[in-house]
Design a protein around this motif. Structure first.
Motif, PDB file in Angstrom:
ATOM      1  N   ASN A   7     -40.854  54.487  54.475  1.00  9.80           N
ATOM      2  CA  ASN A   7     -41.971  54.695  54.978  1.00  9.80           C
ATOM      3  C   ASN A   7     -43.092  55.134  54.352  1.00  9.80           C
ATOM      4  OD1 ASN A   7     -41.753  57.779  54.874  1.00  9.80           O
ATOM      5  ND2 ASN A   7     -40.192  57.453  56.112  1.00  9.80           N
ATOM      6  N   GLY A   8     -44.193  55.128  54.692  1.00  8.42           N
ATOM      7  CA  GLY A   8     -45.401  55.585  53.686  1.00  8.42           C
ATOM      8  C   GLY A   8     -46.592  55.121  54.412  1.00  8.42           C
ATOM      9  N   SER A   9     -47.817  55.164  53.735  1.00 11.15           N
ATOM     10  CA  SER A   9     -48.974  55.040  54.209  1.00 11.15           C
ATOM     11  C   SER A   9     -49.729  53.915  53.445  1.00 11.15           C
ATOM     12  CB  SER A   9     -49.995  56.032  54.239  1.00 11.15           C
ATOM     13  OG  SER A   9     -50.181  56.745  53.055  1.00 11.15           O
ATOM     14  N   ASN A  68     -50.403  50.597  48.489  1.00  9.37           N
ATOM     15  CA  ASN A  68     -50.797  51.643  49.455  1.00  9.37           C
ATOM     16  C   ASN A  68     -52.235  51.354  50.002  1.00  9.37           C
ATOM     17  OD1 ASN A  68     -52.328  51.973  46.882  1.00  9.37           O
ATOM     18  ND2 ASN A  68     -51.337  54.137  46.507  1.00  9.37           N
ATOM     19  N   ASN A  78     -51.363  53.608  63.765  1.00 12.06           N
ATOM     20  CA  ASN A  78     -52.567  54.348  63.433  1.00 12.06           C
ATOM     21  C   ASN A  78     -52.326  55.855  63.593  1.00 12.06           C
ATOM     22  OD1 ASN A  78     -52.638  55.075  66.273  1.00 12.06           O
ATOM     23  ND2 ASN A  78     -54.096  53.708  66.927  1.00 12.06           N
ATOM     24  N   ARG A  79     -53.253  56.542  63.337  1.00 11.12           N
ATOM     25  CA  ARG A  79     -53.024  58.026  63.387  1.00 11.12           C
ATOM     26  C   ARG A  79     -52.410  58.595  64.594  1.00 11.12           C
ATOM     27  NH1 ARG A  79     -59.173  60.849  62.634  1.00 11.12           N
ATOM     28  NH2 ARG A  79     -60.067  59.793  64.608  1.00 11.12           N
ATOM     29  N   VAL A 119     -46.662  49.040  61.878  1.00  9.04           N
ATOM     30  CA  VAL A 119     -47.838  49.761  61.110  1.00  9.04           C
ATOM     31  C   VAL A 119     -48.392  50.605  62.454  1.00  9.04           C
ATOM     32  CG1 VAL A 119     -49.907  49.918  60.035  1.00  9.04           C
ATOM     33  CG2 VAL A 119     -48.087  48.134  59.331  1.00  9.04           C
ATOM     34  N   THR A 161     -54.001  52.369  53.070  1.00  8.78           N
ATOM     35  CA  THR A 161     -55.331  52.397  53.551  1.00  8.78           C
ATOM     36  C   THR A 161     -56.137  51.132  53.436  1.00  8.78           C
ATOM     37  OG1 THR A 161     -55.289  54.748  52.480  1.00  8.78           O
ATOM     38  CG2 THR A 161     -57.459  53.840  52.655  1.00  8.78           C
ATOM     39  N   THR A 191     -56.567  55.312  56.884  1.00  9.92           N
ATOM     40  CA  THR A 191     -55.130  55.392  56.608  1.00  9.92           C
ATOM     41  C   THR A 191     -54.205  55.042  57.725  1.00  9.92           C
ATOM     42  OG1 THR A 191     -55.657  57.067  54.532  1.00  9.92           O
ATOM     43  CG2 THR A 191     -53.253  56.852  55.390  1.00  9.92           C
ATOM     44  N   TYR A 192     -53.244  54.151  57.563  1.00 10.56           N
ATOM     45  CA  TYR A 192     -52.402  53.562  58.784  1.00 10.56           C
ATOM     46  C   TYR A 192     -50.922  54.088  57.916  1.00 10.56           C
ATOM     47  CZ  TYR A 192     -56.312  51.692  60.493  1.00 10.56           C
ATOM     48  OH  TYR A 192     -57.760  51.687  60.929  1.00 10.56           O
ATOM     49  N   TYR A 193     -50.104  54.281  58.986  1.00  9.62           N
ATOM     50  CA  TYR A 193     -48.594  54.566  58.491  1.00  9.62           C
ATOM     51  C   TYR A 193     -47.761  53.623  58.795  1.00  9.62           C
ATOM     52  CZ  TYR A 193     -51.252  58.807  58.118  1.00  9.62           C
ATOM     53  OH  TYR A 193     -52.352  59.718  57.960  1.00  9.62           O
ATOM     54  N   TRP A 194     -46.803  53.463  58.051  1.00  9.10           N
ATOM     55  CA  TRP A 194     -45.842  52.209  58.181  1.00  9.10           C
ATOM     56  C   TRP A 194     -44.456  52.579  58.314  1.00  9.10           C
ATOM     57  CZ3 TRP A 194     -43.015  51.833  53.752  1.00  9.10           C
ATOM     58  CH2 TRP A 194     -43.617  52.180  52.589  1.00  9.10           C
TER      59      TRP A 194
END
Length: 162
Positions: free
Chosen positions: A155-157, A81, A111-112, A109, A159, A140-143
């Motif tokens: 899925n998740g985030s 994470n 970005n916000r 991945v 940092t 924090t980026y989202y994947w």
């Protein structure tokens, strides 16, 4: 014949596809690790790690035969994470354990704002925290990861820390 090599998801089971012909055959699989029945041609197996099983056969006439089958266990990807791409050689890349075992897996991945900043198919090279060759800021980026091969999309985030 012990049958073709097999693949199984971690925690799952798969049937071995042994076969044989002869007079009054008896069979035994070894090792017995994760095998539901050692003395049948097509047992179900639930190994926890990659394993080579051997099928041994003996006929009433005294003929013996052996064959091997390899079972590859696809472990669940372990997704960190956070990582710190600061060039110190420690956690400089976002390394997803076991994902290399999933041919054709995709990693995206964002970005916000929902912009894709990293995409990979097959996960040949871990993400280094850059976009178009430029270091990304601490955030924090989202994947979304799709391992395919029978495993559900994840899925998740993550940092980036420095």
């Amino acid at each position: 014949s012990a049958g073709p090599d097999r693949t199984v998801l971690e925690g799952g089971s798969v049937q071995l596809l042994g076969s044989g012909t002869g007079n009054g055959l008896t069979f035994i699989w070894s090792p017995g690790t994760g095998v539901d029945s050692l003395r049948i041609l097509k047992p179900h197996v639930s190994p926890t790690d990659d394993i080579l099983y051997t099928l041994s056969a003996l006929s009433m006439d005294g003929c013996k035969a052996r064959d091997d089958v390899f079972v590859k266990v696809l472990k669940a990807p372990r997704v960190p994470n956070a990582f710190s791409p600061n060039g110190d050689g420690i956690n400089d890349n976002w390394v997803i354990d076991y994902l290399e075992s999933y041919p054709g897996a995709t990693v995206e991945v964002f970005n916000r704002y929902g912009q894709i900043i990293f995409r990979s198919e097959g996960y040949g090279k871990p993400w280094d925290g850059t976009y178009n060759g430029q270091p990304l800021p601490v955030a924090t980026y989202y994947w979304i990861i799709n391992p395919k091969n029978g495993r559900k999309q994840m899925n998740g985030s993550v940092t980036i820390v420095r």
